[in-house]
Design an enzyme around this catalytic site. Sequence first.
Site, PDB file in Angstrom:
ATOM      1  NE  ARG A  79      -4.017  -1.892   2.225  1.00 36.32           N
ATOM      2  CZ  ARG A  79      -4.898  -2.346   3.257  1.00 36.32           C
ATOM      3  NH1 ARG A  79      -4.527  -2.000   4.459  1.00 36.32           N
ATOM      4  NH2 ARG A  79      -5.798  -3.080   3.097  1.00 36.32           N
ATOM      5  CD  GLU A 109      -4.693  -8.609  -4.490  1.00 34.55           C
ATOM      6  OE1 GLU A 109      -5.290  -9.682  -4.180  1.00 34.55           O
ATOM      7  OE2 GLU A 109      -4.950  -7.655  -3.528  1.00 34.55           O
ATOM      8  CG  LEU A 122       4.545 -17.938   0.996  1.00 35.41           C
ATOM      9  CD1 LEU A 122       5.029 -16.852  -0.069  1.00 35.41           C
ATOM     10  CD2 LEU A 122       3.421 -17.192   2.063  1.00 35.41           C
TER      11      LEU A 122
END
Length: 396
Positions: free
Chosen positions: A48, A60, A103
């Site tokens: 951001r 994303e 992940l």
Amino acid sequence: MSRAAGASEQDRSPPLITDLIPDARRRSRMRARLVDWFASAARDLPWREQPTPYRVWVSEIMCQQTQIATVLPYFQRFIEKYPDATALAEANENELMRMWEGLGYYRRARSMQAAAKHIVAEHGGEFPLQYEDALSLPGIGRYTAGAILSISSNQRLPILEGNTLRVFSRLIGLKAPVDEKQSQALLWSFAEKLLPRKTAVSDRQTGPAAVNQAAMELGALICTPRDPKCLICPLAKSCVAYARGWQSEIPVKSAKIIYESRTEYAAVIRDSAGRWLVRQIPPGARFAGMWDFPKAGPPEAQDLTEFTGWLSDQVGGSLKIGQHLLSMKHAVTKYRITLQVHQAVRHGPKPPAPWSFHTADELTHLPMSTTGRRLLNRLRNQGTVRTGKGGVAPEE
């Protein structure tokens, strides 16, 4: 307790699905309250701070099926090593998978590299800003393309993912299963209508960039799956689920996942030099491209005897399965897996490819499956001693 405690059964009946989207005035109020809340409540996230298309894309993809708290250190390391699409396209696959290790859903990393190569070849190394171009990239669907372009470039593109699906279905009081075709169409329509009709590209405070991020943030922090914080929700006055006491019932899904128990087997084998026998998992298999100890389960190995036969066929030589070392539990998709780890002794010539012996230090720099890394760490932390020429046993 909701404000609807004591409402009659007739009052609690859901409206027809075609009547659920609020009118323009109500949507405008929702939008205003949402972005006002986001302005003060938004978390400080690195993508951001600099919402370039590339950085938003990386965030994303990483955040799919993964909590943001887990993603943060991975994102920082990834951006430092691969600051742009060109660097990602040129990455060594083993190094890339090692960066991604932990992940999960490793096909995401491979799809990202494939997309990066396309970006370099077709778009000069810059992430494409046209929706159709973004949608054509490997690993990018409707949600991801909309999220990247709306957040980075303030384009008027709706998004629908886990958090916003929950927020939107509660807001409009959707009692039909959210995974049905008609429900999906309705939620996508509401997501689009919630965005301002006209906005300047530079107006990131109230435009699509803010609205989409605010809706996702609301789902992550306030409108949570269980025990949503309705009393402090900025949209409580506009929420049908809150008014009717349906928070715990929405979103509705067609069927719950039925998890299956499964037993798999692994072997720990060392050579006379103290190196571990491992392989790079072949394409098409679970955790393809990662490195792992000898491991198998159904259909190759229904029990330890079948695992011994499978492993003997794989590595050749004379093989003997020894004592049970430990059990490890983990989950993959619909399976709840118990991995039974045994020591093993192997005698014979060099094992055939893809099997090879590696030191623990070498394995530190190779991408390993989740259970493979956990097993290696357990063995290193507990300490091991060689037994004979090929086995391993815990220290006394």
